[in-house]
Motif scaffolding. Structure first.
Motif, PDB file in Angstrom:
ATOM      1  N   LEU A  13     -32.369  15.882 -18.297  1.00 40.33           N
ATOM      2  CA  LEU A  13     -31.804  15.616 -16.967  1.00 40.33           C
ATOM      3  C   LEU A  13     -30.353  15.146 -17.050  1.00 40.33           C
TER       4      LEU A  13
ATOM      5  N   TYR B  41     -27.550  17.305 -16.028  1.00 37.99           N
ATOM      6  CA  TYR B  41     -27.342  17.543 -14.594  1.00 37.99           C
ATOM      7  C   TYR B  41     -26.973  16.250 -13.865  1.00 37.99           C
ATOM      8  N   LEU B  42     -27.543  15.121 -14.366  1.00 44.17           N
ATOM      9  CA  LEU B  42     -27.182  13.829 -13.757  1.00 44.17           C
ATOM     10  C   LEU B  42     -25.706  13.511 -13.999  1.00 44.17           C
TER      11      LEU B  42
ATOM     12  N   THR C 188     -23.791  15.031 -11.382  1.00 43.59           N
ATOM     13  CA  THR C 188     -23.970  14.237 -10.155  1.00 43.59           C
ATOM     14  C   THR C 188     -23.051  13.013 -10.199  1.00 43.59           C
ATOM     15  N   ALA C 189     -22.980  12.378 -11.356  1.00 41.79           N
ATOM     16  CA  ALA C 189     -22.093  11.218 -11.482  1.00 41.79           C
ATOM     17  C   ALA C 189     -20.653  11.648 -11.259  1.00 41.79           C
TER      18      ALA C 189
ATOM     19  N   TRP D  53     -28.243   7.934 -23.537  1.00 40.21           N
ATOM     20  CA  TRP D  53     -27.937   8.718 -22.337  1.00 40.21           C
ATOM     21  C   TRP D  53     -26.437   8.851 -22.092  1.00 40.21           C
ATOM     22  N   VAL D  54     -25.712   7.803 -22.476  1.00 35.81           N
ATOM     23  CA  VAL D  54     -24.324   7.696 -22.003  1.00 35.81           C
ATOM     24  C   VAL D  54     -23.487   8.890 -22.460  1.00 35.81           C
TER      25      VAL D  54
ATOM     26  N   LEU E  58     -24.443  11.963 -20.492  1.00 36.14           N
ATOM     27  CA  LEU E  58     -23.960  11.839 -19.109  1.00 36.14           C
ATOM     28  C   LEU E  58     -22.459  12.064 -19.052  1.00 36.14           C
TER      29      LEU E  58
ATOM     30  N   VAL F  69     -21.862   4.136 -11.646  1.00 33.74           N
ATOM     31  CA  VAL F  69     -22.635   5.372 -11.745  1.00 33.74           C
ATOM     32  C   VAL F  69     -23.384   5.427 -13.079  1.00 33.74           C
TER      33      VAL F  69
ATOM     34  N   PHE G 125     -27.390   5.602 -13.371  1.00 33.34           N
ATOM     35  CA  PHE G 125     -28.129   6.706 -13.956  1.00 33.34           C
ATOM     36  C   PHE G 125     -28.814   6.328 -15.265  1.00 33.34           C
TER      37      PHE G 125
ATOM     38  N   TRP H 112     -33.463  10.538  -8.006  1.00 38.19           N
ATOM     39  CA  TRP H 112     -32.238  11.332  -7.897  1.00 38.19           C
ATOM     40  C   TRP H 112     -31.945  11.725  -6.443  1.00 38.19           C
TER      41      TRP H 112
ATOM     42  N   MET I 228     -24.716  10.467  -1.242  1.00 36.34           N
ATOM     43  CA  MET I 228     -23.432  11.145  -1.444  1.00 36.34           C
ATOM     44  C   MET I 228     -23.120  12.054  -0.265  1.00 36.34           C
TER      45      MET I 228
END
Lengths: 968, 60
Positions: free
Chosen positions: A69, A72-73, A76-77, A237-238, A241, B17, B21, B43, B50
């Motif tokens: 994910l 894709y996240l 989004t960020a 994750w970072v 992302l 952010v 996340f 999500w 947004m």
């Protein structure tokens, strides 16, 4: 299982549909409008999801659990940062007509080398990724038909090359939108998400028997959920992302659709939520597909579970749909990436290398060059596909490219947030990052296992380590080298432009007219292109070919550079414009700088608002000054032209500001230029009526000679705008009325002394005259009869007449002083005295003056001043009449008032003259004959007496002046 | 994007952010299992927020 023939038909049908949609988008207005809708533009950005997402996400989820994910996240960020990153980039790219990321970096850092490096890096980095798309397609064909078909890759490559040449290079300007391409890509986004959802729904319904069935299956297989959760909990994750957040707009295809093919700020704002929503739907399909594959015990790589499920369904329809989804994911990516890379390669690799912008039809050659590049890049991708035999996970290759574009992140952030960054810093950072990226990620792909990470003692998640290492070193080198090397002036200027803090460039153009500009440009672009570009730029800045003002020519030059930037890229455009239209550094155009400040004050921040308030105050002071003020820049161009100046000269500020002082309309250009050239501090100029008549319309009407006082002072060069710009301030005053008034005073003085002389003479004449009269009277009485008596009678009446004249003269000479006491005055006596005096003048002698005034009529006032009123009125009446004419004076009582009429039958006055007749200094007589004060004096005396005055006149019919006065 | 405030806001937003996340999602799966639709449920409201934020780009 589908037959190869069916797949071929499907492929051809799909590509045909794509051509049709693109054609409609380009040619059919409703389709074009649809392509510009914000949601369609956002859908097109779904090109982010390639074959890698389509097939590889399932494989990535199988290995990394929920971490899939993150890819894709991160986007989004990145979308959450839209107002801070995407929107400023969008503004910059649109305002500067920058066609690609390489254009932006080359423009900001003013470095061709950086442009070349970025273009080459992205080009080389993208080819394997394109090859990956083709491989995914060929593998899916093999999976669906059971036959490997390398030819299909070639077929698709050729078709895409044709499509890209047709619909990806329609406009010669790189920054113009390709509506057909965007519409086709948006359609492809829809197809791939529909296909993926279809297979997920089939899996949910047919494999698990619904959502409840999936829940039960998960309950029976708790390991599946744990396998998803464990890597997500333990992994990092970072890095993922951050990588995907950067890729969200840095990948060439994303950049191209988000900025170059943008449908405007509204579309960009819609992208902020629509793109994440699209990715949410796409990724929600992944877990059911993965678990269905596991539940059915599909063999092979999880990367191709999508295909496996389609085959397991046994439905040709589903298989066809899955194939179409794969086709759309691959073709959209290849198409958009190629179009974006072709623009980059054109601007940074081919045009600078060939430098053949000088010959023949530039537009046509640029278009064909780009088409050739598109074909070359697509076929290059195919060649790499043929060479790339090593099996690599789809998602892994994708992530390699993400780390690659992340190397551009520091330089791009520098554009937005760090004006001090330099080209050397960006180049060094990019080289360091790219080197580490190649060593740690690319070399292993080709089997060269150089264990850099191990050597450095770094361990852990591959993506985290490689991203942190390469981007971190990149950023450190970028900052360090930037700080070590001084920034060049052009870089600082470009940085200020990017940060929207630019102060307009002040130097003027070393050309004198747009035509000359066009001719010089023709030497670089060729005559045809130069003419077209000149006409376009003139229309856009709203200038004509007659323009001569340096500041406006500078604007025209900037516009040309702006338009050429969309054609050739920012640096070649600047080089071409610099080459053809060099700036004259000796001309500091202060006016252009002030205009820039005025235009950009809306965007200014808080301290600038205060500055602006101070500026407004000063402008207001200048505007309200009753003296004409103009300031000149060092090139003698007008910088400030206040309203009083416009009123005096009749030249509007819009015309004057920016123009060289000598180019101002006649006679002002000549007068002011001569004055400036003389270097005198003060001067008084008399402008003749004929010179003024050649001037602006507002000063032409009723032109008469004017006296203009000019003053000048030098501006201290050091104190102005902190630059070497000198200049001067001009003060212009209209002294016409003052000079006339002074002349009038002198004239009055002379009259008064003549009056005093006349009074003295009259007094001296009076005494002997009395003697003569007495003697003659006595003699007449003694010699009453006969001829002698008659002659004596004549002497007596003549001396009586002399006596009346002398008394009237003495009376008139005493008038004009302080107003006397108001007493009842006999109007008949006043009128008869006035007529007597008027008859002494040459005009009065040639006319018949009659009076019809009752002896009883009295007015309240000063006899001498009332006599002056009548003398002036009669003098005017005589002047207006032709010899032999008649002037009548009548008086009548009207209630509490008495009305005196002076009527002539002369030339009369037109209405515009009558309207101004009572104004001081207004005269229709030739210069030197009238002062323009006669009627004004009449008016002031009448008003002083509490009376009124009215004019009735008609050209050719004569004039009646009616004066009313109070009665006792 | 000039001005210290804008830069500070950008940094703060990035941090927010990333936290949003990374940390909570990891927390969600800390107990190894949970309903599979949970990440998507987290999500979706973010995307909603947004969309709400940019609903009238001209008015803001």
């Amino acid at each position: 299982m589908l037959s190869p023939a069916a797949l071929l038909v499907l492929t051809l049908g799909y590509l045909g549909t794509l051509f049709l949609v693109a054609r409609l988008g380009d040619r059919w207005a409703p389709a074009r409008a649809l392509s510009r809708r914000p949601l369609v533009a956002a859908l097109a950005l779904g090109v982010y999801a390639t074959s890698w997402s389509y097939f590889g996400s399932v494989g990535f989820a199988a290995r990394e659990g929920w971490r899939y994910l993150a890819i894709y996240l991160g986007v989004t960020a990145s979308c959450a940062l839209l107002p801070l990153v995407w929107a400023p980039l969008h503004r910059l790219v649109r305002a500067r007509q920058l066609a690609s990321l390489a254009d932006l970096l080359a423009y900001r850092y003013q470095s061709r080398g950086l442009g070349v490096a970025v273009a080459a890096f992205l080009l080389l980095g993208s080819l394997p990724y394109q090859a990956l798309q083709l491989r995914a397609l060929v593998v899916s064909v093999a999976g669906l038909t059971g036959e490997a078909s390398v030819e299909l890759g070639l077929l698709i490559s050729v078709a895409l090359a044709g499509f890209g040449m047709l619909y990806g290079a329609r406009h010669v300007s790189l920054s113009e939108r390709h509506d057909g391409l965007v519409l086709a890509v948006a359609l492809e986004s829809v197809i791939k998400v529909v296909a993926l959802l279809a297979i997920a729904i089939w899996a949910l319904v047919s494999v698990f028997g619904g959502a409840g069935g999936l829940g039960r299956w998960l309950a029976h297989n708790p390991g599946e959920l744990r396998a998803m959760a464990a890597p997500a909990r333990d992994g990092d994750w970072v890095a993922l992302l951050a990588l995907s957040a950067g890729a969200g707009f840095l990948l060439p295809r994303q950049w191209h659709l988000a900025f170059t093919e943008s449908a405007g700020p509204r579309a960009l704002a819609a992208t902020g939520w629509a793109l994440p929503a699209y990715l949410l739907v796409l990724t929600a399909a992944v877990p059911p597909i993965l678990w269905a594959g596991r539940a059915l015990g599909l063999s092979g790589d999880a990367d191709f579970y999508v295909l496996g499920l389609a085959l397991a369904s046994g439905s040709s329809l589903l298989s066809a749909l899955v194939f179409l989804g794969a086709l759309s994911a691959a073709t959209a990516m290849i198409l958009v990436t190629t179009v974006a890379l072709a623009a980059m390669a054109q601007n940074h690799l081919v045009v600078p290398a060939l430098g053949w912008a000088r010959r023949g039809d530039l537009y046509r050659r640029l278009l064909w060059l780009r088409r050739a590049l598109i074909a070359l890049i697509i076929l290059g991708g195919y060649a790499v596909y043929l060479g790339l035999r090593r099996r690599t996970g789809l998602a892994d290759l994708g992530l390699v490219s993400f780390v690659a574009v992340a190397q551009l992140g520091p330089a791009v952030l520098g554009v937005l947030f760090w004006p001090r960054a330099t080209a050397w810093g960006a180049l060094a950072g990019l080289c360091a990052g790219a080197a580490l990226w190649s060593l740690t990620l690319v070399a292993p792909l080709f089997g060269l296992e150089a264990d850099v990470l191990g050597a450095l003692g770094l361990a852990g998640d591959l993506w985290t380590v490689t991203t942190t290492l390469s981007v971190g070193v990149n950023a450190l080198v970028f900052v360090g080298v930037s700080l070590l090397r001084p920034q060049r002036a052009v870089e600082a200027e470009a940085a200020a432009t990017c940060a929207r803090r630019m102060v307009g460039e002040g130097a003027g153009v070393a050309t004198r007219s747009p035509e000359e500009l066009g001719q010089r440009l023709a030497g670089v672009l060729g005559a045809e292109a130069a003419e077209l570009e000149l006409a376009r730029a003139l229309a856009e800045v709203g200038l004509t070919r007659g323009e001569r003002r340096p500041a406006e020519l500078r604007r025209l030059r900037d516009r040309l550079e702006h338009n050429l930037s969309g054609l050739l890229g920012p640096l070649p455009a600047r080089a071409a414009v610099d080459d053809a239209l060099p700036l004259d550094p000796n001309q500091e155009l202060v006016s252009a700088q002030l205009r820039f400040v005025a235009e950009h004050r809306a965007a200014a921040e808080a301290p600038a608002r205060e500055l602006d308030a101070a500026r407004r105050y000063l402008v207001r002071v200048l505007g309200d000054l009753p003296v004409g003020v103009a300031t000149l820049g060092s090139a003698s161009e007008v910088v400030v032209w206040n309203p009083a100046m416009s009123a005096i000269t009749g030249v509007a500020a819009e015309t004057a500001v920016g123009a060289p002082v000598s180019a101002l309309p006649a006679p002002w250009g000549e007068v002011l230029a001569a004055f400036v050239a003389q270097g005198a501090a003060r001067q008084e100029v008399v402008l003749s009526a004929s010179r003024l008549a050649a001037g602006p319309p507002s000063t032409r009407a009723g032109a008469r000679a004017r006296t203009i006082s000019l003053g000048r002072s030098e501006l201290d060069p050091g104190a102005l705008l902190g630059q070497g710009a000198g200049g001067s301030v001009l003060l212009v005053e209209d002294r016409t009325e003052q000079r006339a008034l002074e002349a009038q005073v002198v004239h009055q003085d002379r009259l008064a002394s003549i009056g005093r002389l006349a009074a003295g003479v009259a007094h001296e004449i009076g005494n002997p005259l009395t003697g003569i009269k007495l003697v003659a009277d006595n003699l007449r009485r003694e010699l009453a009869d006969g001829e002698v008596g008659e002659r004596l009678e004549t002497i007596v009446s003549a001396t009586g007449r002399i006596d009346r004249i002398v008394r009237a003269l003495v009376g008139y000479a005493h008038a004009g002083g302080a107003s006397g006491e108001r007493v009842p005055v006999s109007l008949s006596a006043v009128v008869s005295d006035a007529i007597t005096l008027t008859r002494l003048t040459r005009a009065g002698k040639a006319l018949t003056l009659t009076a019809e005034v009752s002896p009883e009529l009295r007015a309240l006032g000063d006899a001498q001043r009332l006599e002056q009123v009548l003398v002036n009125l009669l003098a005017n009446a005589c002047d207006a009449s032709s010899p032999g004419g008649q002037v009548e004076v009548t008086a009548q009582a009207r209630g509490q008032l008495v009305e005196v009429c002076v009527r002539d039958h002369g030339s009369g006055m037109p209405p515009e003259v009558a309207a101004r007749a009572l104004e001081p200094f207004f005269t229709t007589k030739p210069p030197g004959e009238g002062t323009g004060l006669g009627l004004a004096l009449v008016y002031s005396i009448v008003v002083e007496h509490g009376g009124t005055i009215a004019l009735e006149t008609e050209p050719g019919a004569g004039t009646v002046v009616r004066v009313t006065l109070p009665t006792p | 994007m000039p001005g210290l405030r804008s830069r500070a806001a950008a940094v703060a937003l990035v941090a927010l952010v990333v936290m949003l996340f990374a940390t909570p999602l990891r927390g969600l799966w800390a107990r190894d299992a949970g309903p599979w639709w949970l990440p998507f449920a987290v999500w979706a409201p973010i995307i909603g927020a947004m969309a709400w934020l940019v609903r009238e780009p001209d008015a803001r």
